[in-house]
Design a protein around this motif. Structure first.
Motif, short mmCIF file in Angstrom:
data_model
loop_
_atom_site.label_atom_id
_atom_site.label_comp_id
_atom_site.label_asym_id
_atom_site.label_seq_id
_atom_site.Cartn_x
_atom_site.Cartn_y
_atom_site.Cartn_z
N LEU A 25 -49.45 2.07 -9.32
CA LEU A 25 -48.59 3.24 -9.09
C LEU A 25 -47.62 2.99 -7.95
O LEU A 25 -47.76 2.03 -7.19
N SER A 27 -47.50 4.43 -5.25
CA SER A 27 -48.25 4.45 -4.00
C SER A 27 -49.05 3.16 -3.77
O SER A 27 -49.66 3.00 -2.72
N PHE A 34 -51.94 6.59 -16.91
CA PHE A 34 -50.57 6.77 -16.45
C PHE A 34 -49.88 7.78 -17.36
O PHE A 34 -50.05 7.76 -18.58
N PHE A 35 -49.14 8.67 -16.75
CA PHE A 35 -48.36 9.65 -17.52
C PHE A 35 -46.90 9.21 -17.49
O PHE A 35 -46.30 9.10 -16.41
N LYS A 73 -36.13 10.74 -14.05
CA LYS A 73 -36.89 11.45 -15.08
C LYS A 73 -36.77 12.96 -14.98
O LYS A 73 -36.99 13.68 -15.95
N ASP A 124 -40.10 17.95 -11.88
CA ASP A 124 -40.36 16.51 -11.98
C ASP A 124 -41.57 16.27 -12.88
O ASP A 124 -42.17 17.22 -13.38
N ASP A 125 -41.91 14.99 -13.05
CA ASP A 125 -42.99 14.65 -13.97
C ASP A 125 -44.38 14.76 -13.35
O ASP A 125 -45.26 15.46 -13.85
N VAL A 126 -44.57 14.04 -12.22
CA VAL A 126 -45.92 13.86 -11.67
C VAL A 126 -45.86 13.86 -10.15
O VAL A 126 -44.89 13.41 -9.57
N ILE A 127 -46.92 14.35 -9.51
CA ILE A 127 -47.09 14.07 -8.08
C ILE A 127 -48.39 13.30 -7.92
O ILE A 127 -49.44 13.71 -8.43
N THR A 128 -48.30 12.15 -7.23
CA THR A 128 -49.51 11.38 -6.92
C THR A 128 -49.77 11.49 -5.42
O THR A 128 -50.57 12.31 -4.98
N ALA A 129 -49.05 10.69 -4.63
CA ALA A 129 -49.24 10.73 -3.17
C ALA A 129 -48.20 11.64 -2.49
O ALA A 129 -48.29 11.89 -1.29
N THR A 131 -44.82 11.13 -2.19
CA THR A 131 -43.65 10.48 -1.58
C THR A 131 -42.35 10.90 -2.27
O THR A 131 -41.37 11.26 -1.60
N ARG A 156 -51.99 15.05 -10.59
CA ARG A 156 -53.01 13.99 -10.66
C ARG A 156 -54.18 14.27 -9.72
O ARG A 156 -55.15 13.50 -9.69
#
Ligand code: OMP
Length: 213
Positions: A25, A27, A34-35, A73, A124-129, A131, A156
């Motif tokens: 990812l 991060s 994975f999306f 995206k 947006d699509d995704v939030i992981t960490a 950033t 996530r």
């Protein structure tokens, strides 16, 4: 589960937007899933995607003046969602997006579409960490506007810099809500309904031990 959440999962499966394997990812975390929002690559899929986001926004009650889809995206996500808000909810809101590189001719600049003014809802699509979303909030502040919230497809449910989730940190640091259509738990529930997916759930559980909340 809301209809738009079930629709979103069905759509992600249909378009193979949810991939399983080993993914590094942004991060640096190595994830067993994975999306990929880029997989919604036809008119019908995008139309349904826009409806899911629009329903999630309306359900959340978040108030905003402009919908902002960050490059890359977020751009199609914002466009189809703005169209769905108008078509299915009678909400006609201004829409803007950014270029990653400033244009030095024609109209110039990095913001395209509506002026970034007032309360801005980021899509947006995704939030992981967290950033990517922080970078977008900087763009909004630099334009003199205020972030009103964030809407994403998948939460996530991962740790941020400290003990809180990345999403809780964003909510706390900026005093804004983060709305998601589905969370990782919805994906796990979906996988658990199919017996052959137990090994995959095990790998996701191990990943959650490391990075989950
Ligand atoms: P953070 O900046 O760590 O929150 O990562 C979010 C960004 O990572 C998203 O905007 C995507 O570009 C990308 N991403 C995905 O698209 N899907 C995933 O499942 C995971 C990531 C990711 O790299 O964390």
């Amino acid at each position: 589960m809301q209809n738009y959440q079930q629709d979103f999962i069905d759509l992600a499966i249909k378009y193979s937007a949810l991939g399983f394997g080993e993914f590094t990812l942004k991060s640096g975390r190595v994830s067993p899933y994975f999306f990929n929002a880029g997989r919604f690559d036809s008119g019908a899929g995008l139309a349904m995607l826009g409806r899911c986001y629009a329903d999630a926004i309306v359900k959340s009650g978040v108030e905003f003046d402009v919908l902002f889809g960050p490059a890359y995206k977020g751009i199609p996500l914002g466009a189809v969602t703005a169209a769905a808000l108008a078509e299915f909810h009678d909400i006609d809101i201004p829409f803007a997006f950014n270029r990653k590189e400033a244009k030095d001719h024609g109209e110039g600049g990095t913001i395209v579409g509506a002026e970034l003014k007032g309360r801005i809802l980021i899509i947006d699509d995704v939030i992981t960490a967290g950033t990517a979303v922080r970078e977008v909030i900087d763009i909004i502040s630099a334009a003199g506007a205020t972030a009103a919230g964030v809407v994403i497809g998948l939460n996530r449910e991962e740790r941020g810099k400290g003990k809180l989730s990345a999403i809780q940190e964003v909510e706390q640091d900026f005093g804004i809500p983060v709305v998601s259509i589905i969370t990782l738990q919805h994906i796990v529930d979906y996988l658990q309904s199919g017996e052959e997916q137990q090994a995959l759930v095990g790998r996701i559980d191990a990943y959650r031990e490391m990075y989950g909340i």
